[in-house]
Design an enzyme around this catalytic site. Structure first.
Site, PDB file in Angstrom:
ATOM      1  N   ASP A  95       2.421   5.755  -0.273  1.00  0.00           N
ATOM      2  CA  ASP A  95       1.273   5.462  -1.102  1.00  0.00           C
ATOM      3  C   ASP A  95      -0.231   6.851  -0.395  1.00  0.00           C
ATOM      4  OD1 ASP A  95      -0.225   2.406  -0.701  1.00  0.00           O
ATOM      5  OD2 ASP A  95      -1.330   3.867  -0.757  1.00  0.00           O
ATOM      6  N   GLN A 138      -5.045  -6.971  -4.014  1.00  0.00           N
ATOM      7  CA  GLN A 138      -4.134  -6.398  -5.360  1.00  0.00           C
ATOM      8  C   GLN A 138      -5.093  -5.328  -6.018  1.00  0.00           C
ATOM      9  OE1 GLN A 138      -1.824  -8.302  -7.717  1.00  0.00           O
ATOM     10  NE2 GLN A 138      -1.100  -7.197  -8.733  1.00  0.00           N
ATOM     11  N   HIS A 178       4.621  -4.630  -6.720  1.00  0.00           N
ATOM     12  CA  HIS A 178       4.675  -3.729  -6.268  1.00  0.00           C
ATOM     13  C   HIS A 178       4.853  -4.243  -3.974  1.00  0.00           C
ATOM     14  CE1 HIS A 178       0.544  -2.599  -6.550  1.00  0.00           C
ATOM     15  NE2 HIS A 178       1.132  -2.797  -4.947  1.00  0.00           N
ATOM     16  N   VAL A 194      -3.376  -2.632  -7.845  1.00  0.00           N
ATOM     17  CA  VAL A 194      -2.716  -2.192  -9.140  1.00  0.00           C
ATOM     18  C   VAL A 194      -2.062  -3.367  -9.885  1.00  0.00           C
ATOM     19  CG1 VAL A 194      -0.589  -0.243  -9.719  1.00  0.00           C
ATOM     20  CG2 VAL A 194      -2.294   0.700  -7.765  1.00  0.00           C
TER      21      VAL A 194
HETATM   22  P1  5GP Z   1      -2.270  -2.743  -3.902  1.00  0.00           P
HETATM   23  O1  5GP Z   1      -4.262  -2.665  -3.206  1.00  0.00           O
HETATM   24  O2  5GP Z   1      -2.364  -2.834  -5.297  1.00  0.00           O
HETATM   25  O3  5GP Z   1      -1.408  -3.727  -3.319  1.00  0.00           O
HETATM   26  O4  5GP Z   1      -1.588  -1.299  -3.561  1.00  0.00           O
HETATM   27  C1  5GP Z   1      -1.605  -0.773  -4.921  1.00  0.00           C
HETATM   28  C2  5GP Z   1      -1.196   0.466  -3.913  1.00  0.00           C
HETATM   29  O5  5GP Z   1      -0.746   2.058  -4.695  1.00  0.00           O
HETATM   30  C3  5GP Z   1      -2.231   0.865  -2.394  1.00  0.00           C
HETATM   31  O6  5GP Z   1      -1.976   1.427  -1.140  1.00  0.00           O
HETATM   32  C4  5GP Z   1      -3.085   2.627  -3.305  1.00  0.00           C
HETATM   33  O7  5GP Z   1      -3.688   3.488  -2.145  1.00  0.00           O
HETATM   34  C5  5GP Z   1      -1.450   3.682  -3.919  1.00  0.00           C
HETATM   35  N1  5GP Z   1      -1.913   3.956  -4.771  1.00  0.00           N
HETATM   36  C6  5GP Z   1      -2.845   3.659  -5.913  1.00  0.00           C
HETATM   37  N2  5GP Z   1      -3.207   5.302  -7.239  1.00  0.00           N
HETATM   38  C7  5GP Z   1      -1.658   5.378  -6.098  1.00  0.00           C
HETATM   39  C8  5GP Z   1      -1.669   6.855  -6.742  1.00  0.00           C
HETATM   40  O8  5GP Z   1      -1.928   7.491  -8.294  1.00  0.00           O
HETATM   41  N3  5GP Z   1      -0.792   7.203  -5.921  1.00  0.00           N
HETATM   42  C9  5GP Z   1       0.220   6.888  -4.435  1.00  0.00           C
HETATM   43  N4  5GP Z   1       1.122   7.123  -4.130  1.00  0.00           N
HETATM   44  N5  5GP Z   1      -0.459   5.361  -4.256  1.00  0.00           N
HETATM   45  C10 5GP Z   1      -1.232   5.127  -5.586  1.00  0.00           C
END
Ligand code: 5GP
Length: 110
Positions: A29, A90, A96, A92
């Site tokens: 992450d 969420q 995941h 993205v």
């Molecule tokens: P969510 O908030 O959707 O559950 O998790 C998305 C995760 O993706 C977040 O923890 C965020 O830090 C990670 N993330 C967002 N953009 C990127 C990226 O460009 N590269 C990486 N490695 N992680 C990302």
């Protein structure tokens, strides 16, 4: 338009990929919340838990998480989290799981 995570899978956006198989890809992450924080994504663009098909790549997400946890040496324990929708945090819209470990994790999460 491909999702952010599909672009990572396709190596269009750089990421520290630590594991991949025919169903899932795992990478560190960008904003880690624990010493080990790895995002495990399905190769197919399922938008989230609310849109799970009956079968597909998501059925292998937990197996991938277990393998990555072993590879990362998280023998003391770890946590796997899937955030769904706005209230779930969420950000993205590509299914995941977060693998978190390397420290004592608090419960309940915020
Ligand atoms: P969510 O908030 O959707 O559950 O998790 C998305 C995760 O993706 C977040 O923890 C965020 O830090 C990670 N993330 C967002 N953009 C990127 C990226 O460009 N590269 C990486 N490695 N992680 C990302």
């Amino acid at each position: 338009m491909a999702s952010l995570f599909t672009r990572i899978i396709n190596r269009e956006i750089p990421a520290d990929i630590v594991y991949e198989d025919e169903h899932c890809v795992a990478f560190r992450d960008i904003n880690p919340q624990a010493p080990v924080h790895i995002v495990i994504v399905t190769r197919s663009e399922i938008t989230g838990m609310a849109d799970l098909p009956d079968s597909g790549d998501h059925q292998f997400l937990l197996n991938a998480a277990k393998k990555v946890a072993e590879m990362q040496g998280l023998s003391g324990g770890f946590r796997v989290v899937i955030n769904q929708g706005v209230d779930g945090g969420q950000t993205v819209d590509h299914l995941h799981a977060h693998l978190l470990g390397g420290r004592q994790l608090d419960w309940p999460p915020g």
